[in-house]
Each structure stands twice: as structure tokens, then as C-alpha cells.
Scaffold this active site. Structure first.
Site, short mmCIF file in Angstrom:
data_model
loop_
_atom_site.label_atom_id
_atom_site.label_comp_id
_atom_site.label_asym_id
_atom_site.label_seq_id
_atom_site.Cartn_x
_atom_site.Cartn_y
_atom_site.Cartn_z
NE ARG A 94 -1.28 2.60 2.74
CZ ARG A 94 -0.75 3.74 3.17
NH1 ARG A 94 -0.67 4.79 2.38
NH2 ARG A 94 -0.28 3.82 4.41
CG ASP A 95 3.31 4.26 3.02
OD1 ASP A 95 3.37 5.15 2.16
OD2 ASP A 95 3.52 4.48 4.23
CG HIS A 153 4.05 4.33 9.22
ND1 HIS A 153 3.33 3.46 8.42
CD2 HIS A 153 4.51 5.28 8.37
CE1 HIS A 153 3.36 3.87 7.16
NE2 HIS A 153 4.07 4.99 7.10
CG HIS A 209 7.93 7.47 5.52
ND1 HIS A 209 7.72 7.17 4.20
CD2 HIS A 209 6.77 7.17 6.16
CE1 HIS A 209 6.48 6.71 4.05
NE2 HIS A 209 5.88 6.70 5.21
CB CYS A 219 2.28 10.47 1.63
SG CYS A 219 0.63 11.18 1.51
CG ASN A 240 7.01 3.19 4.60
OD1 ASN A 240 6.50 3.48 3.54
ND2 ASN A 240 6.39 3.33 5.75
N1 COA Z 1 -13.32 5.28 -2.22
C1 COA Z 1 -13.64 5.44 -3.50
N2 COA Z 1 -14.26 6.54 -3.98
C2 COA Z 1 -14.58 7.50 -3.10
C3 COA Z 1 -14.29 7.38 -1.75
C4 COA Z 1 -13.63 6.22 -1.31
N3 COA Z 1 -13.29 6.03 -0.03
N4 COA Z 1 -14.73 8.48 -1.12
C5 COA Z 1 -15.28 9.29 -2.04
N5 COA Z 1 -15.19 8.70 -3.26
C6 COA Z 1 -15.65 9.20 -4.56
C7 COA Z 1 -17.04 9.75 -4.50
O1 COA Z 1 -17.99 8.73 -4.68
C8 COA Z 1 -17.03 10.73 -5.66
O2 COA Z 1 -17.10 10.00 -6.87
P1 COA Z 1 -17.73 10.65 -8.20
O3 COA Z 1 -16.83 11.82 -8.57
O4 COA Z 1 -17.64 9.53 -9.18
O5 COA Z 1 -19.10 11.05 -7.81
C9 COA Z 1 -15.63 11.31 -5.58
O6 COA Z 1 -14.83 10.31 -4.90
C10 COA Z 1 -15.58 12.62 -4.80
O7 COA Z 1 -16.23 12.43 -3.55
P2 COA Z 1 -16.08 13.43 -2.33
O8 COA Z 1 -16.78 12.87 -1.15
O9 COA Z 1 -16.46 14.81 -2.79
O10 COA Z 1 -14.56 13.31 -2.05
P3 COA Z 1 -13.37 14.36 -2.26
O11 COA Z 1 -13.28 14.82 -3.67
O12 COA Z 1 -13.47 15.36 -1.18
O13 COA Z 1 -12.13 13.38 -2.00
C11 COA Z 1 -11.19 11.42 -0.92
C12 COA Z 1 -11.96 12.73 -0.76
C13 COA Z 1 -10.82 10.93 0.46
C14 COA Z 1 -12.07 10.40 -1.62
C15 COA Z 1 -9.94 11.66 -1.77
O14 COA Z 1 -9.30 12.83 -1.32
C16 COA Z 1 -8.96 10.51 -1.71
O15 COA Z 1 -9.25 9.38 -2.12
N6 COA Z 1 -7.74 10.77 -1.25
C17 COA Z 1 -6.70 9.75 -1.18
C18 COA Z 1 -6.06 9.75 0.16
C19 COA Z 1 -4.90 8.81 0.22
O16 COA Z 1 -4.93 7.68 -0.24
N7 COA Z 1 -3.79 9.28 0.79
C20 COA Z 1 -2.60 8.53 0.92
C21 COA Z 1 -2.60 7.65 2.13
S1 COA Z 1 -2.72 8.48 3.68
ZN ZN Z 2 3.80 6.13 5.37
#
Ligand code: COA
Ligand code: ZN
Length: 300
Positions: free
Chosen positions: A14-15, A206, A208, A239, A248
Site C-alpha cells: 500500500r504505502d 511507522h 519513513h 505519500c 518507509n
Molecule cells: N473510495 C472510492 N471513492 C470514493 C471514496 C472512497 N473512499 N470516497 C469518495 N469517493 C468518490 C465519491 O464517490 C465521488 O465520486 P464521483 O466523482 O464519481 O461522484 C468522488 O470520490 C468525490 O467524492 P467526495 O466525497 O467529494 O470526495 P473528495 O473529492 O473530497 O475526496 C477522498 C476525498 C478521500 C475520496 C480523496 O481525497 C482521496 O481518495 N484521497 C486519497 C487519500 C490517500 O490515499 N492518501 C494517501 C494515504 S494516507
Molecule cells: Zn507512510
């Protein structure tokens, strides 16, 4: 004499993979997880349920979960940023989820588009849902030493947030140095207090290795009593939303250090080194902490 155990949670799938230029197929991700299991890793973070637009590398984690063994031999966790992610993970059969609270306002906004307050509320709700549905919840406190946007994070802030997450019943609390800015003295200071307050059993770290202090930080946490660590095969990781975050601390380095110090990890080192070779091949870029080179050239 029974040696004291250190539990390694392998986060490379994942990371590690979430920042790779090359997006692996579900088949390739599965192949990597199988190689890691062959090295006796029994705790693995295998993917995340996040927006595939935000992190395309982690798309189809549901398909991956469906292909993993369910015999209880290994524990597979998945990262969930919000309730939707929790629901998707639970529907896909996840038994462990990792919910991430960044310690600062800006980091939450950049990572998951929520305020710190909203993220804490979400974490509390997910811990509650986890208890109801029999899903273990690991709460991560990310950027726990320094935030790439707001700078140093005072230890008191982390202690307060840790108290809240533990008070809500998080099954495990993981203190995460997301950008690799901690140092051994800061780690010992913080982890001593957290171990004193919460005990070591539910705590993990955790780290890095951005500034080459990853392994020293693991050692400092060991000295504080922590016995659970995240690490990543070949030192893969980072990230996409935290500028400056590098890999990491490498699993093979942590294993080598622990074993040499007399702590048992249960990991099969030759098999682990084969997994490092595999991840280099799959990602198309050479990976490896320090142990790989040394052991490959010196091990009997
Ligand atoms: N999994 C899949 N899709 C998701 C979701 C999830 N957990 N949460 C929201 N979505 C989808 C929504 O359904 C929507 O889809 P659409 O555009 O097809 O309608 C879209 O994402 C936007 O939804 P919204 O609630 O407005 O989310 P956002 O745009 O504010 O984004 C996250 C929020 C969390 C979904 C997004 O920022 C994200 O995935 N970030 C990744 C974080 C990450 O992995 N970081 C690294 C590890 S810490
Ligand atoms: Zn990390």
C-alpha cells in the site's frame, strides 16, 4: 530461551506501491503479497479504498482482497479515508482497516479534503462501525512529528489526539512519521509518554527514512517498549500528498537489526530478499535498504 517478539506490519503493497510511477495489476500486487507471505510476514497492509482518481495505483483493491486467502494465517489491512471507504472495505470482506488522522489542519485538507475536526469525527465513527461489524480498526496519527505544511507538531498535540483515539476504542494506534522528520530523541520522548499512558500492546510506529534516521527511530521506539512496527519491503514508499515524503524504513533492515539485537521477528530473510528482488522487477526501479546488499554478499 524464548526471545522477545517484534511484530512487523508490511506496508509495501500500500504505502510502497501508491507512489510508484508504474501501476501494478491486481495479479502483480497479489504476486508481491504471496512473496511477502512466503517470507513469513503475517501482517500486511495490502491496499486502500480511496478515490481511484486520487490514487490510481490502489484501484481494484476489492478484487485483490477477493483473491487473498481467508484461512486466518495472515492478517490483511486496508486503508480507508472516510465512511464510504469503510463501507466498501467491509463489503469486500476486509477484517482490518486503517483510518488516517493527520495531526494538522492543512495535512487533512490536502490528503482527504476534510478539516481536522471532521477527520477526528470520521475516525470515531469508523471505530464505532468497526466494533459493530467485528472489523479491527487501526488508527494512524500521521505527520506526528512534523507536517510538510505547518512544520513541527508539538508532542502535546499528539498526546491529546492519541488520548481521544484510544478513548474511542481504537484497536491499535500507529504513530506515523509520514515525511521522515523525526529523530530518536523526539521518538523516545513521545513514545515513553504514550507507552506510560496507554501501554505498549496497542501502540505501533511507522517511520519513513527520508533523513536516514528511520532505523535509529525504530531503535528509539524499541527502547521505549514499542514492539509493533510498520515497514516496507525494499524501503519502498511515500505519500503523494505530503511533499518530501520518501520511502518507509526497509523491512529487511528492521528485521536484520531486530534479529541481530536478539529480538525475534519470525521472518525468513532469504525469502524476504527474494521479495525485494521481485518488487524491484515489478516496479522497474531498483529497491533496497542497506541489508539487501550486505546480506546478499556476505550471508553464508
Ligand atoms: N473510495 C472510492 N471513492 C470514493 C471514496 C472512497 N473512499 N470516497 C469518495 N469517493 C468518490 C465519491 O464517490 C465521488 O465520486 P464521483 O466523482 O464519481 O461522484 C468522488 O470520490 C468525490 O467524492 P467526495 O466525497 O467529494 O470526495 P473528495 O473529492 O473530497 O475526496 C477522498 C476525498 C478521500 C475520496 C480523496 O481525497 C482521496 O481518495 N484521497 C486519497 C487519500 C490517500 O490515499 N492518501 C494517501 C494515504 S494516507
Ligand atoms: Zn507512510
Amino acid at each position: 530461551m524464548n526471545r522477545e517478539q517484534v511484530v512487523i506490519n508490511e506496508v509495501g503493497p500500500r504505502d510502497g506501491l501508491q507512489t510508484q510511477a508504474r501501476t501494478l495489476t491486481v495479479e502483480q500486487r497479489l504476486q508481491l503479497i504471496q512473496a511477502l507471505m512466503a517470507a513469513n510476514l503475517r501482517h500486511l497492509e495490502v491496499g486502500s479504498f480511496v478515490s481511484p482518481k486520487a490514487v490510481p495505483q490502489m484501484a481494484n483493491t476489492d478484487q485483490l482482497l477477493a483473491r487473498l486467502p481467508r484461512d486466518g494465517e495472515a492478517e490483511f489491512s486496508v486503508l480507508v479515508p472516510n465512511i464510504k471507504g469503510f463501507e466498501l472495505a467491509a463489503a469486500a470482506g476486509a477484517s482490518v482497516v486503517a483510518v488516517v488522522v493527520s495531526a494538522t489542519e492543512t495535512m487533512n485538507q490536502r490528503n482527504i479534503n476534510m478539516s481536522l475536526g471532521e477527520t477526528l469525527d470520521t475516525a470515531r465513527a469508523i471505530i464505532g462501525l468497526g466494533h459493530e461489524r467485528g472489523v479491527r480498526v487501526q488508527a494512524y496519527l500521521s505527520v506526528a512529528f512534523e507536517c510538510p505544511f505547518e512544520g513541527r507538531v508539538p508532542a502535546e498535540v499528539i498526546r491529546d489526539q492519541a488520548d481521544q483515539l484510544m478513548g474511542w476504542g481504537a484497536d491499535e494506534l500507529v504513530i506515523a512519521d509520514t515525511i521522515g522528520a523525526a529523530d530518536p530523541a523526539a521518538v523516545r520522548g513521545l513514545m515513553n509518554t504514550l507507552v506510560e499512558t496507554h501501554g505498549a500492546a496497542r501502540l505501533a510506529c511507522h517511520f519513513h527514512d527520508t533523513r536516514a534516521m528511520g532505523l535509529a527511530n525504530v531503535f528509539a521506539a524499541i527502547e521505549s517498549g514499542v514492539r509493533r512496527f510498520d515497514s516496507s519491503i525494499g524501503g519502498l514508499g511515500g505519500c503523494p500528498f505530503a511533499p518530501g515524503a520518501k520511502g518507509n524504513v526497509a523491512t529487511e533492515d528492521v528485521v536484520m537489526m531486530c534479529e541481530q539485537m536478539g529480538l525475534a521477528t519470525g521472518i525468513d530473510m532469504p525469502a524476504l530478499l527474494r521479495a525485494v528482488d521481485l518488487v524491484s522487477e515489478l516496479t522497474g526501479s531498483a529497491q533496497g535498504g542497506r541489508a539487501h546488499y550486505w546480506l546478499s554478499n556476505n550471508a553464508a
